[in-house]
Design a protein around this motif. Structure first.
Motif, PDB file in Angstrom:
ATOM      1  N   SER A  21       0.764  -1.137   0.019  1.00  0.00           N
ATOM      2  CA  SER A  21       0.150  -0.181   0.243  1.00  0.00           C
ATOM      3  C   SER A  21       0.864   1.375  -0.236  1.00  0.00           C
ATOM      4  N   SER A  22       0.368   2.298  -0.463  1.00  0.00           N
ATOM      5  CA  SER A  22       0.934   3.683  -0.590  1.00  0.00           C
ATOM      6  C   SER A  22       0.920   4.047   0.831  1.00  0.00           C
ATOM      7  N   ASP A  23       1.871   5.082   1.406  1.00  0.00           N
ATOM      8  CA  ASP A  23       1.890   5.644   2.454  1.00  0.00           C
ATOM      9  C   ASP A  23       0.424   6.263   3.027  1.00  0.00           C
ATOM     10  N   ASP A  24      -0.181   6.782   2.206  1.00  0.00           N
ATOM     11  CA  ASP A  24      -1.613   7.266   2.490  1.00  0.00           C
ATOM     12  C   ASP A  24      -2.692   6.124   2.460  1.00  0.00           C
ATOM     13  N   ALA A  25      -2.296   4.984   2.224  1.00  0.00           N
ATOM     14  CA  ALA A  25      -3.286   3.877   1.795  1.00  0.00           C
ATOM     15  C   ALA A  25      -4.410   3.850   0.979  1.00  0.00           C
ATOM     16  N   GLN A  26      -4.075   4.801   0.005  1.00  0.00           N
ATOM     17  CA  GLN A  26      -5.006   5.047  -1.083  1.00  0.00           C
ATOM     18  C   GLN A  26      -4.809   4.280  -2.450  1.00  0.00           C
ATOM     19  N   THR A  27      -3.499   3.765  -2.399  1.00  0.00           N
ATOM     20  CA  THR A  27      -3.096   3.084  -3.471  1.00  0.00           C
ATOM     21  C   THR A  27      -2.576   1.623  -3.140  1.00  0.00           C
ATOM     22  N   PHE A  28      -3.267   0.372  -3.807  1.00  0.00           N
ATOM     23  CA  PHE A  28      -2.793  -0.815  -3.344  1.00  0.00           C
ATOM     24  C   PHE A  28      -2.285  -1.550  -4.651  1.00  0.00           C
ATOM     25  N   SER A  29      -1.269  -2.232  -4.361  1.00  0.00           N
ATOM     26  CA  SER A  29      -0.699  -2.893  -5.579  1.00  0.00           C
ATOM     27  C   SER A  29      -0.600  -4.600  -5.424  1.00  0.00           C
ATOM     28  N   SER A  30      -0.486  -5.477  -6.358  1.00  0.00           N
ATOM     29  CA  SER A  30      -0.330  -6.665  -6.073  1.00  0.00           C
ATOM     30  C   SER A  30       0.180  -7.494  -7.210  1.00  0.00           C
ATOM     31  N   ASN A  31       0.998  -8.682  -6.932  1.00  0.00           N
ATOM     32  CA  ASN A  31       1.470  -9.373  -7.977  1.00  0.00           C
ATOM     33  C   ASN A  31       0.680 -10.614  -8.272  1.00  0.00           C
ATOM     34  N   ASP A  32      -0.464 -10.817  -8.056  1.00  0.00           N
ATOM     35  CA  ASP A  32      -1.318 -11.771  -8.008  1.00  0.00           C
ATOM     36  C   ASP A  32      -1.874 -11.603  -9.574  1.00  0.00           C
ATOM     37  N   ASN A  33      -2.179 -12.825 -10.373  1.00  0.00           N
ATOM     38  CA  ASN A  33      -2.593 -12.724 -11.877  1.00  0.00           C
ATOM     39  C   ASN A  33      -3.814 -11.688 -12.050  1.00  0.00           C
ATOM     40  N   ALA A  34      -4.841 -11.663 -11.332  1.00  0.00           N
ATOM     41  CA  ALA A  34      -6.103 -10.972 -11.341  1.00  0.00           C
ATOM     42  C   ALA A  34      -5.713  -9.450 -11.431  1.00  0.00           C
ATOM     43  N   THR A  35      -4.961  -9.443 -10.458  1.00  0.00           N
ATOM     44  CA  THR A  35      -4.622  -7.889 -10.543  1.00  0.00           C
ATOM     45  C   THR A  35      -3.621  -7.496 -11.267  1.00  0.00           C
ATOM     46  N   TYR A  36      -2.764  -8.069 -11.594  1.00  0.00           N
ATOM     47  CA  TYR A  36      -1.632  -7.797 -12.363  1.00  0.00           C
ATOM     48  C   TYR A  36      -2.126  -7.829 -14.002  1.00  0.00           C
ATOM     49  N   TRP A  37      -2.922  -8.838 -14.273  1.00  0.00           N
ATOM     50  CA  TRP A  37      -3.299  -8.909 -15.889  1.00  0.00           C
ATOM     51  C   TRP A  37      -4.814  -8.126 -16.070  1.00  0.00           C
ATOM     52  N   GLN A  38      -5.548  -8.362 -14.986  1.00  0.00           N
ATOM     53  CA  GLN A  38      -6.913  -7.923 -15.042  1.00  0.00           C
ATOM     54  C   GLN A  38      -7.180  -6.379 -14.847  1.00  0.00           C
ATOM     55  N   GLY A  39      -6.610  -5.939 -13.667  1.00  0.00           N
ATOM     56  CA  GLY A  39      -6.587  -4.560 -13.237  1.00  0.00           C
ATOM     57  C   GLY A  39      -7.563  -4.388 -12.176  1.00  0.00           C
ATOM     58  N   TYR A  40      -8.026  -5.550 -11.564  1.00  0.00           N
ATOM     59  CA  TYR A  40      -9.087  -5.216 -10.449  1.00  0.00           C
ATOM     60  C   TYR A  40      -8.462  -5.669  -9.208  1.00  0.00           C
ATOM     61  N   PRO A  41      -8.933  -5.559  -8.074  1.00  0.00           N
ATOM     62  CA  PRO A  41      -8.289  -6.181  -6.970  1.00  0.00           C
ATOM     63  C   PRO A  41      -8.503  -7.469  -6.866  1.00  0.00           C
TER      64      PRO A  41
END
Length: 149
Positions: free
Chosen positions: A44-64
């Motif tokens: 998460s970003s320091d302000d907890a407004q951005t989250f990133s992940s390396n799972d396939n759904a997030t990485y390729w589909q763009g949803y959480p």
């Protein structure tokens, strides 16, 4: 934010029920897969407004994907329904999804058929309500390149 399929919320509940969400530092989580074959990294970003992940759904589909959803459940962004949580223990969603060729609805229906009628209804209503809550959230979702282990 792009809405994930409800199946990802089912997977997130299992990650919580099986204690597969670990937080090694303040902005980083490691979520072990349901078959225990690998883990995913959520940042998460320091302000907890951005989250990133390396799972396939997030990485390729763009949803959480389910790792981000599991973190949000852990953080209370989405409330955990403690009444239904035990039903999600030891569910290998990877194997179930693979068995039905990733037709997630079939895997969910199989899971629900294993519950009592009342519990199946409570699970469905609870996760439907959480999907509605999810649609109101305003986070930025990104992919990260952390290696899967």
């Amino acid at each position: 934010m792009k809405q994930p399929p409800i199946a990802k919320l089912y997977e997130a509940y299992s990650a919580i029920a099986d204690h597969r969400v670990q937080q090694p530092d303040v902005n980083r989580w490691q979520i072990t897969s349901s078959d225990n074959a690998q883990y995913y990294t959520v940042i998460s970003s320091d302000d907890a407004q951005t989250f990133s992940s390396n799972d396939n759904a997030t990485y390729w589909q763009g949803y959480p994907g389910y790792p981000i959803l599991a973190v949000w459940l852990t953080l209370g962004v989405l409330p955990i329904n403690q009444k239904i949580l035990p039903t999600f223990e030891k569910i290998n969603w990877h194997a179930r999804n693979e068995a039905v060729h990733n037709h997630y609805e079939q895997a969910i229906n199989q899971f629900l058929s294993e519950q009592t009628g009342d519990m199946a209804k409570i699970i469905q209503q609870s996760l439907d309500d959480q999907m509605s809550q999810l649609a109101t959230l305003n986070f930025t979702i990104k992919r990260n390149r952390s290696p899967k282990k």
